[in-house]
Design a protein around this motif. Sequence first.
Motif: not given
Ligand SMILES: [Fe+2]
Length: 352
Positions: A44, A46, A247
């Motif tokens: 993650d 991003h 997360h």
């Molecule tokens: Fe994510």
Amino acid sequence: MSTNRRNVLQGLGALAAGSVLPLSLVKVAAAKAEDSFTFAFVSDSHIQQIKGAKFVRNWDRGLERAVAEVNLMNPRPDFVVYGGDIAQLALPAEIDHGLEILSALRPKVHYILGEHDYYLDLGEYWSKQLGPQYYSFDHKGTHFVMLNSILTHEKWVNKWSSGTERMGVMAGLDDPRGSPFMVGEEQRNWLAADLAKVDKATPIVVFSHSPLQKIFKNWNFWTDDAEEVQALLAPFDKVNVFYGHVHQIQYNQIGKISFHAAMATAWPWPYPESYAQAPSQLPVLTVPMNRGDPFHERDATGWQFIDVQTGNATLTYLLPDNDMRRVGWDDKRGHPMDFAYQDAPIAAQKHY
Ligand SMILES: [Fe+2]
Ligand SMILES: [Fe+2]
């Protein structure tokens, strides 16, 4: 404690002293020390394009730091798994930029898809760069399965006037116009055939982006066909499932299957428990977690040491400005315990 295990812990200790890692190091301790190995899990990032070559700096830095810290690990992990959401809006420029940062990793990387990599063009650019969306491989006696858990109903996929609009809706944490994730029948059939070739005593490690358990539907911390996938994994003695997407640190056990969530390199989400309307809709987790310090920018980011060979995980979470959390297997109770904070033991779940 074997020399090998001691070295892993020493390596982690040296790193943990100087920093808090937005990643997990996982040890697979085999009966013979020379067959033991570690892998790292990073998820993650991003990566978000602002304009042209300009990207959100904090997300770049989170990923750069994880890459640097994996490269410093001693012993070197045999491989790295990237848990999805390289990009924020699945733009080719974001995927390219993320992969460029990840290309500095010395070990080989295995990738899975996140929804933020997918809903612009239904994974076309991601697949062109990284290959199949689901697959399995064996490594030193452990069977690894990489799933695409972020598929959804075709009707929903086709109802948007553009990929950009579709991606924008799916990118929201709590956008009511979104759609639940699923592994889907085709992939479940593939998984059943794949697992049919594997001895029931072989350790199985599964990676998915969304949790293969139902945590909180409103935020899509959820996979619609989780129970069907769990049923395919249930006959095996040692199953560990790792996921990103949420997360935050989550640990749960359903039957013999252990579930581990990893932190994002980008930002932490709050725990759904902190959401006013949430508690009545949440499952009881085997080991509940609280946020360390929601005002700390690295709140609840930490490292996890996970021994998957026994099928019984032992995890250590380092929380900024807070006491370390330790979750370990309790033989008498037959499920993991948070040694410091969990007063009343919670029985392993039979269902969510
Ligand atoms: Fe994510
Ligand atoms: Fe995600």
